[in-house]
Design an enzyme around this catalytic site. Structure first.
Site, mmCIF file in Angstrom:
data_model
loop_
_atom_site.group_PDB
_atom_site.id
_atom_site.type_symbol
_atom_site.label_atom_id
_atom_site.label_comp_id
_atom_site.label_asym_id
_atom_site.label_seq_id
_atom_site.Cartn_x
_atom_site.Cartn_y
_atom_site.Cartn_z
ATOM 1 N N SER A 88 0.831 -1.196 0.000
ATOM 2 C CA SER A 88 0.000 0.000 0.000
ATOM 3 C C SER A 88 0.870 1.252 0.000
ATOM 4 C CB SER A 88 -0.944 -0.036 1.206
ATOM 5 O OG SER A 88 -1.993 0.872 1.037
ATOM 6 N N LYS B 260 -19.429 18.186 4.032
ATOM 7 C CA LYS B 260 -18.461 18.377 5.104
ATOM 8 C C LYS B 260 -18.322 17.080 5.905
ATOM 9 C CE LYS B 260 -15.729 20.312 8.052
ATOM 10 N NZ LYS B 260 -14.318 20.565 7.672
#
Length: 343
Positions: free
Chosen positions: A169, A221
């Site tokens: 990763s 948000k």
């Protein structure tokens, strides 16, 4: 229902542990704030050629008799005398930097200083070897760590990445910046994917008549929450954000390692070093010890490490962070049965 209760208890224990550790760190920091001095780091440089020679000499003294040692000493003196009068070309240098990555890629604090120091001295014929060990972590943290290695490439200095155990990763995001990647046969390589998850306790709160108010400015948000009621629109936006991040990850690898079939390897899977060579994720099977040993035969090899002296508060903070990382790892394993974090 039993699983939810068990998970809630585990979550409560986790919060309590983290809260206690953070409180201890804050108390120690507050007490020592007035007298605490700024702990500046320093650069440690180890000449590995000398280290290898010392190992060799120790073994010689343990295995050879006096006559053999005497003859060996004479031969070395003759060789040194001959080399002293000869005109030799200056050796190229190989700079070795170690990076051990945690979830937050905390090692980037030292890495940026180490890279800066090396670039102040490195010449075009020199080489930088990064001994990299990381299973990945936060995207922005490993993005910064990768950018530090890109600085070496942009200066035209050869960059070799050596992986002995794992570069997955975010760890592979760093590895792909190398001109060459070597790995041990059973090193874990890949995990080119993005993952994010979180539990949601909204149903438990509702069942116990607990209201939660969440106010935001901006449509997205907050997409998914731990305690609020998640919506399909929020889930879709959350998934889109993950896909966008995955796209950035794939494009980064294509830019620095165009030889790989990105659609074939960017599935989130991992491969051992032997298979990773076939997938063109790495170039050659070799341990870092073997590679550096070979380089030491013809080059000056130095290990560079930026070390910061830590105070009491810093040490307690490291203990707290370690405990938090361990707790998160156990949480991850319980949910997924996996030891690898995705970027």
């Amino acid at each position: 229902m039993e699983y939810i209760a068990e998970f809630a208890l585990f979550f409560a224990k986790t919060i309590t542990l983290i809260g206690g550790l953070l409180a201890a760190v804050l108390v120690v920091t507050a007490v020592g704030q007035k007298t605490r001095k700024l702990h500046k780091g320093h650069l440690e440089v180890t000449k590995l050629n000398e280290h290898f020679q010392q190992l060799k000499e120790s073994l010689q003294h343990a295995l050879l008799d006096k006559e053999a040692l005497k003859k060996l000493s004479k031969d070395e003196k003759k060789k040194a005398k001959k080399e002293k009068g000869a005109v030799t070309e200056p050796k190229s240098r190989v700079f070795v930097i170690d990076f051990h990555g945690d979830i937050k890629a905390s090692g980037v604090k030292s890495l940026r200083e180490e890279v800066t120091a090396v670039l102040s001295m490195a010449q075009p014929d020199d080489e930088v070897v990064i001994r990299l060990e990381s299973a990945g972590g936060m995207v922005h943290s490993y993005g910064l760590a990768s950018s530090q290695l890109c600085r070496i490439r942009s200066k035209g200095i050869r960059l070799t990445i050596a992986v002995d155990k794992v570069a997955a990763s975010g760890g592979y995001m760093m590895a792909c910046t190398g001109d060459r990647i070597i790995s041990a046969p059973f090193a874990v390589i890949g995990s080119i994917g993005v993952m994010a998850q979180l539990p949601n306790f909204n149903k438990i709160l509702k069942k116990n008549d607990v209201d939660l108010e969440l106010h935001t400015a901006g449509e997205f948000k907050r997409t998914l929450t731990v305690f609020g009621e998640n919506t399909d629109k929020g889930r879709e936006k959350f998934k889109q954000d993950i896909e966008d991040t995955h796209g950035l990850f794939k494009n980064f690898i294509k830019d620095y390692r165009g030889k790989v079939d990105i659609e074939k390897v960017a599935t989130g899977e991992v491969w051992y070093g032997q298979k990773a060579v076939e997938m063109k994720l790495v170039d050659e099977l070799m341990t870092s010890d073997e590679y550096i040993g070979l380089k030491a035969e013809n080059a000056d090899v130095v290990q560079v490490a930026y070390v910061v002296k830590k105070g009491v508060a810093d040490k307690l903070g490291m203990v707290a962070h370690g405990a938090i990382d361990t707790t998160l790892l156990k949480w991850w394993e319980r949910l997924n049965g996996s030891r690898f974090f995705s970027s």
